[in-house]
Design a protein around this motif. Sequence first.
Motif, short mmCIF file in Angstrom:
data_model
loop_
_atom_site.label_atom_id
_atom_site.label_comp_id
_atom_site.label_asym_id
_atom_site.label_seq_id
_atom_site.Cartn_x
_atom_site.Cartn_y
_atom_site.Cartn_z
N PRO A 90 -3.97 -26.99 -60.68
CA PRO A 90 -4.43 -27.97 -61.66
C PRO A 90 -5.53 -27.43 -62.56
N GLU B 230 -3.75 -39.58 -50.65
CA GLU B 230 -4.24 -38.27 -51.10
C GLU B 230 -5.27 -37.70 -50.13
N GLU C 264 2.57 -32.16 -54.11
CA GLU C 264 1.80 -33.31 -53.65
C GLU C 264 0.33 -32.97 -53.49
N ARG D 149 -1.36 -30.54 -55.02
CA ARG D 149 -1.95 -30.32 -56.33
C ARG D 149 -2.31 -31.66 -56.99
N LYS D 150 -1.42 -32.61 -56.89
CA LYS D 150 -1.68 -33.93 -57.47
C LYS D 150 -2.82 -34.63 -56.72
N ASP E 121 -6.16 -32.98 -57.60
CA ASP E 121 -6.50 -33.31 -58.99
C ASP E 121 -7.04 -34.73 -59.07
N THR E 122 -6.40 -35.65 -58.35
CA THR E 122 -6.85 -37.04 -58.33
C THR E 122 -8.23 -37.18 -57.70
#
Length: 383
Positions: free
Chosen positions: A221, A30, A247, A249-250, A253-254
């Motif tokens: 997000p 990430e 990818e 966005r995830k 967010d993480t």
Amino acid sequence: MSKKPKKTQHFALIDDLASFIGRFVVLSDEQRLVMAVYVIHTHIAKRCQQTPYIFIHSPEPECGKSRLMEVLDVLVREPWMIVNPSDAVLFRKVNDSMPTLLWDEIDAVFNPKSAQYHEEQRGMLDQGHRRRGRVPRFIGDKVKEFDVYCPKVFAGIGTLPDTLSRRSIPISLKRRRPDEPIDEFIYQDVVEEAAPLVERVEAWAAEYGKTAANDRPSDLPERISDRMKEGCFSLFAIADLAGKGAELRKALDTILTGDRLDSQQTMRTRLLRDLRTVFAMRYRDSGKPMKFLPTDEILESLIGFEESPWSDYYGRELEAKDLATLLEQYGVKSRQVKYQGEPRRGYSREPSKAGDVEGLADVWTRYLGEDDTQVVIGSRRDA
């Protein structure tokens, strides 16, 4: 109608940037993705209305912060690597050339002992995330408005002031394990290896930068704050053009929800949560609600928490003056009361009788979004 790049072409560019960065610093997937997209963002930032900041931080030295800054130095648009610049130099350089500011060892500037001497710089950074961010100064016999907008990457131990942390994507680094190999970093060699990548980024920015800078991505997000969403528009737009929107966005967010520097949990809100835990633990141990706790007992409990920032607060343990500074904006102040038969100074759950000092219980409810009584009762039941 604006021409869009071939997704496979841009997809490869982001992957190649992420792979290049990951050769020299241990990062999560990430983090590599975010840093790769941010590199591209620096090359189109002059067209954007806002820019997010990046804050590279770690709990200890020798975790790769400076090395990551050195890698960025060979990739971003017009890099300007600095440590502890003067106000005049900082204002004029950003105004004149809109560099990508790479500020290492920023903890030396914004720690509790020296932050009061750098209010000019913090004000400049607070305004510098937006295209129209300007700071007026009296130069000679005239007023000059300095343009303070530019991409900014900070690196340091600890935390940033709240206003900066809310504008920053945190990249948390850990000390490398022996089984996590990285490539040797020889500056001149890395510059030569990076040159073809930089040329590809510049070519893409020249052809598609306007499209990415003017896009308004959707489906962002929910856990990312509105301020952060707006600042990250161009990052999402770049990723969307590459077919990597989901990818990114995830990944964001993480990163934002998993890092304690998230705008939803600044150092002050972390302190509120931990203070509430201290009072709940004392309730659990004594069997009765604690209306007041002395400052020294609070500090002892906070410093003893595992995985908390209070035992290493800017390189030392949290002190009474730090506690007072963090709580003062909530209207919470220490007071002297009779505790176990002796006059002690500390903090109370309830407001003062005169109403001039807030109580912790009300502040917990307002800022933590939960009813404090239920939390304390739950802690008691779980004991």
